[in-house]
Design an enzyme around this catalytic site. Structure first.
Site, short mmCIF file in Angstrom:
data_model
loop_
_atom_site.label_atom_id
_atom_site.label_comp_id
_atom_site.label_asym_id
_atom_site.label_seq_id
_atom_site.Cartn_x
_atom_site.Cartn_y
_atom_site.Cartn_z
N HIS A 96 88.72 73.09 7.06
CA HIS A 96 89.40 73.13 8.22
C HIS A 96 88.98 72.37 9.39
CE1 HIS A 96 90.91 75.64 11.89
NE2 HIS A 96 91.65 76.18 11.04
N GLU A 168 97.67 71.14 9.09
CA GLU A 168 97.16 71.81 10.28
C GLU A 168 97.22 70.61 11.32
OE1 GLU A 168 93.53 73.77 10.66
OE2 GLU A 168 92.61 72.05 9.76
#
Length: 251
Positions: A96, A168
């Site tokens: 992430h 993302e």
């Protein structure tokens, strides 16, 4: 349009949550029913995993960890893949942007984690994405493909059945900004095309690529209409009953 692979809606609760917040939310998820084939994943904090696992009884949902390290031992404050297996966790989110930004996780570190997690039998959501500065400099493709290539270098073709990619755009996480459906599709198509060229048509066709930048109930349905968007990795909105609407948008 060719049929899409089974969609995934994944909730990343990040470092949020208390019993007073999460218990009603879990009850909402337990009561939800979906009339389409969708896979749902929830990633609580490490401390909330046991409670969530015990309370979240809707069979549509599986539990993920938000991170892991590859080895047990003298690593204060960390949680290893083996410990997660002992708790019956079969999904993990790796790479992430917040792990990369705040904890110095390089492409190589992320790739090694992904390889070890796949080898240990986990399903892995691997995050890739560019910052606003990188996008403005025209480096989106270079950045996301470098991140993806580092992972691919460590994986066998067989391991890809356990991998989900989440795009993302860092500039759209928690900012209220969201990539337009066309911007998101452009990057998703780029990622799938790269996988097709390097790993073959079969892997590219079955690979699920999620979008993960300020997804809400309002924009999810339009985003999911894009050919190469196969679901969502949801942050803030996944802490609200709205997450059920986002799941419903994946059909």
């Amino acid at each position: 349009m060719a049929s899409k692979p089974q969609p995934i809606a994944a909730a990343n609760w990040k470092c949020n949550g208390s019993e007073s917040l999460l218990v009603p939310l879990i009850e909402t998820l337990n009561a939800a029913t979906f009339d389409h084939d969708v896979q749902c994943v929830v990633a609580p904090t490490f401390l909330h995993i046991p409670m969530t696992k015990a309370r979240l009884t809707n069979p549509k949902f599986q539990i993920a960890a938000q991170n892991a390290i590859t080895r047990s031992g003298a690593f204060t404050g960390e949680v290893s893949l083996q410990i997660l297996k002992d708790y019956g966790i079969s999904w993990v989110v790796l790479g992430h942007s917040e792990r990369r930004l705040y904890y110095g996780e390089t492409n190589e570190i992320v790739a090694e984690k992904v390889a070890q997690a796949c080898a240990a039998g986990f399903h892995v959501i691997v995050c890739v994405g560019e910052t606003n500065e990188e996008r403005e400099a025209g480096r989106t493709a270079a950045v996301v493909l470098t991140q993806l290539a580092a992972v691919a270098q460590k994986l066998s073709k067989e391991a890809w059945s356990r991998v989900v990619i989440a795009y993302e755009p860092v500039w759209a996480i928690g900012t209220g900004k969201v990539a337009t459906p066309q911007q998101a599709q452009e990057v998703h198509e780029l990622l799938r095309r790269w996988v097709r060229s390097k790993l073959g048509t079969d892997i590219a066709a079955q690979l699920r690529i999620l979008y993960g930048g300020s997804v809400t109930a309002k924009n999810a349905r339009t985003l999911y209409q894009m050919r190469d968007i196969n679901g969502f990795l949801v942050g803030g909105a996944s802490l609200k009953p709205e997450f059920v609407e986002i799941i419903e948008a994946t059909k």
